[in-house]
Scaffold this active site. Structure first.
Site, PDB file in Angstrom:
ATOM      1  N   ASP A 183       3.401  27.371 -94.977  1.00  0.00           N
ATOM      2  CA  ASP A 183       3.127  28.527 -94.114  1.00  0.00           C
ATOM      3  C   ASP A 183       3.967  28.420 -92.834  1.00  0.00           C
ATOM      4  O   ASP A 183       4.136  27.320 -92.283  1.00  0.00           O
ATOM      5  CB  ASP A 183       1.626  28.505 -93.773  1.00  0.00           C
ATOM      6  CG  ASP A 183       1.121  29.816 -93.190  1.00  0.00           C
ATOM      7  OD1 ASP A 183       1.762  30.852 -93.412  1.00  0.00           O
ATOM      8  OD2 ASP A 183       0.055  29.792 -92.537  1.00  0.00           O
ATOM      9  N   HIS A 184       4.490  29.536 -92.354  1.00  0.00           N
ATOM     10  CA  HIS A 184       5.133  29.623 -91.030  1.00  0.00           C
ATOM     11  C   HIS A 184       6.109  28.502 -90.713  1.00  0.00           C
ATOM     12  O   HIS A 184       5.916  27.771 -89.728  1.00  0.00           O
ATOM     13  CB  HIS A 184       4.068  29.614 -89.927  1.00  0.00           C
ATOM     14  CG  HIS A 184       3.355  30.914 -89.772  1.00  0.00           C
ATOM     15  ND1 HIS A 184       3.959  32.050 -89.292  1.00  0.00           N
ATOM     16  CD2 HIS A 184       2.075  31.253 -90.035  1.00  0.00           C
ATOM     17  CE1 HIS A 184       3.073  33.035 -89.264  1.00  0.00           C
ATOM     18  NE2 HIS A 184       1.927  32.583 -89.721  1.00  0.00           N
ATOM     19  N   SER A 240      -8.699  36.746 -91.107  1.00  0.00           N
ATOM     20  CA  SER A 240     -10.059  36.325 -90.710  1.00  0.00           C
ATOM     21  C   SER A 240     -10.750  37.415 -89.910  1.00  0.00           C
ATOM     22  O   SER A 240     -10.154  37.976 -88.983  1.00  0.00           O
ATOM     23  CB  SER A 240     -10.005  35.059 -89.845  1.00  0.00           C
ATOM     24  OG  SER A 240      -9.662  33.956 -90.619  1.00  0.00           O
ATOM     25  N   ASN A 266      -3.676  35.949 -95.614  1.00  0.00           N
ATOM     26  CA  ASN A 266      -3.777  34.589 -95.075  1.00  0.00           C
ATOM     27  C   ASN A 266      -5.063  34.431 -94.283  1.00  0.00           C
ATOM     28  O   ASN A 266      -5.376  35.273 -93.430  1.00  0.00           O
ATOM     29  CB  ASN A 266      -2.608  34.308 -94.129  1.00  0.00           C
ATOM     30  CG  ASN A 266      -1.348  33.945 -94.873  1.00  0.00           C
ATOM     31  OD1 ASN A 266      -1.257  34.129 -96.076  1.00  0.00           O
ATOM     32  ND2 ASN A 266      -0.378  33.425 -94.143  1.00  0.00           N
ATOM     33  N   VAL A 267      -5.767  33.355 -94.561  1.00  0.00           N
ATOM     34  CA  VAL A 267      -7.040  33.112 -93.893  1.00  0.00           C
ATOM     35  C   VAL A 267      -7.081  31.683 -93.376  1.00  0.00           C
ATOM     36  O   VAL A 267      -6.855  30.735 -94.141  1.00  0.00           O
ATOM     37  CB  VAL A 267      -8.228  33.342 -94.867  1.00  0.00           C
ATOM     38  CG1 VAL A 267      -9.551  33.091 -94.163  1.00  0.00           C
ATOM     39  CG2 VAL A 267      -8.191  34.745 -95.450  1.00  0.00           C
TER      40      VAL A 267
HETATM   41  P1  13P Z   1      -6.371  33.762 -89.331  1.00  0.00           P
HETATM   42  O1  13P Z   1      -6.526  32.449 -88.629  1.00  0.00           O
HETATM   43  O2  13P Z   1      -6.597  34.916 -88.440  1.00  0.00           O
HETATM   44  O3  13P Z   1      -7.182  33.829 -90.565  1.00  0.00           O
HETATM   45  O4  13P Z   1      -4.845  33.862 -89.776  1.00  0.00           O
HETATM   46  C1  13P Z   1      -4.349  32.911 -90.694  1.00  0.00           C
HETATM   47  C2  13P Z   1      -2.902  33.091 -90.942  1.00  0.00           C
HETATM   48  O5  13P Z   1      -2.374  34.174 -90.860  1.00  0.00           O
HETATM   49  C3  13P Z   1      -2.126  31.888 -91.305  1.00  0.00           C
HETATM   50  O6  13P Z   1      -0.773  32.149 -91.455  1.00  0.00           O
END
Ligand code: 13P
Length: 286
Positions: free
Chosen positions: A85-86, A215, A234-235
């Site tokens: 991720d990212h 989230s 994504n959560v």
């Molecule tokens: P939240 O923490 O708002 O669920 O976002 C998670 C996210 O986008 C991880 O890349």
């Protein structure tokens, strides 16, 4: 079982076609990896992405977390992809691809448009060598990946539909993360997505869209996103909150005996339940 890159991309495409989404759950450590895998095992027909890194590498270390996630996915009965991720770092992307990650997110959203394209193209080139699929981001998503900061999106930072189409054509990415009012972490007032903007992006961009910051998103907002091209959500914060609330309630029982295992167990169980609720919600999409 660990979904291969092509299998994972096929699942993403199927979710896109059926207005459902694959959840990408962020994992930081042993307990959260185990919790997400347990939730995936409770929903054997719904693929799940275990998002191990890049920010969580700062906590767990890259190699230990990579190995943990890949091993947990490979030995599970559930269908799991392991996703970076990212990441802004091509060396980190290469290390994860070599280790066996089945998809990666290259995040050049902080860069000028041309530089974002250049970074993303290089990440796509490297990923293709390893059979992995690629998510990129255009537009700036507010908030912090690891802490809820109650940030808000400014309209200027949102994804521009025409630019998004150009970006996808020039980079050949497989999925595009968009900024349409979504925020990383919880906010004090519920997020309202710019659904007309999302619909416009969906009509100009021919690939699955990704919604970060899912989230706490009200159900009608989530459903609106799923019917406008979002096929991966994504959560993270929702799982973090579940973990912390469980730890807080277990702490008085654990402290007298210094029973740290009961804390980890309660946290893990709470994350499994939170992730499972989200998979159930996605599985019930029309
Ligand atoms: P939240 O923490 O708002 O669920 O976002 C998670 C996210 O986008 C991880 O890349």
């Amino acid at each position: 079982m660990l979904l291969t890159g092509p299998e994972g991309l096929k699942s993403l495409t199927e979710a896109y076609a059926s207005h459902s989404a694959i959840p990408g759950f962020v994992a930081y450590n042993l307990e959260t990896v185990q919790a997400i895998v347990a939730a995936a095992e409770a929903h054997p027909t719904h693929p799940v992405l275990l998002q191990a890194g890049s920010s969580p590498f700062k906590h767990a270390g890259r190699d230990p977390l990579m190995r943990l996630a890949l091993d947990a996915a490979a030995t599970s009965s559930a269908s799991l992809g392991v996703h970076l991720d990212h990441s802004r770092d091509l060396d980190e992307i290469t290390a994860c691809l070599k280790a066996g990650y089945t998809s990666i997110m290259v995040d050049g959203s902080h860069l000028p448009f041309a530089d974002n394209i250049a970074l993303t193209r290089e990440a796509v080139r490297r990923a293709r060598d390893h059979g992995a699929w690629v998510e990129a981001e255009l537009g700036a998503l507010p908030g912090d990946e690891d802490i809820s900061t109650n940030a808000t999106t400014t309209p200027t930072a949102m994804t521009d539909p025409a630019q998004a189409a150009d970006f996808v054509a020039q980079t050949d990415v497989d999925a595009l993360a968009v900024a349409v009012g979504n925020v990383h972490g919880f906010t004090t007032t519920p997020v309202t997505l710019d659904l007309p903007r999302l619909a416009k992006i969906h009509s100009t961009v021919p690939i699955p869209l990704v919604l970060h910051g899912a989230s706490g998103l009200p159900t009608p907002q989530l459903q609106g996103a799923l019917t406008r091209g979002v096929a991966k959500i994504n959560v993270n914060a929702e799982l973090r909150r579940a973990y912390l609330q469980a730890v807080q309630s277990q702490l008085p029982n654990a402290l007298p005996g210094s029973d740290v295992v009961s804390i980890w167990t309660a946290g893990r169980q709470a994350v499994t339940e939170a992730a499972s609720r989200i998979i159930t919600q996605l599985s019930q999409q029309p």
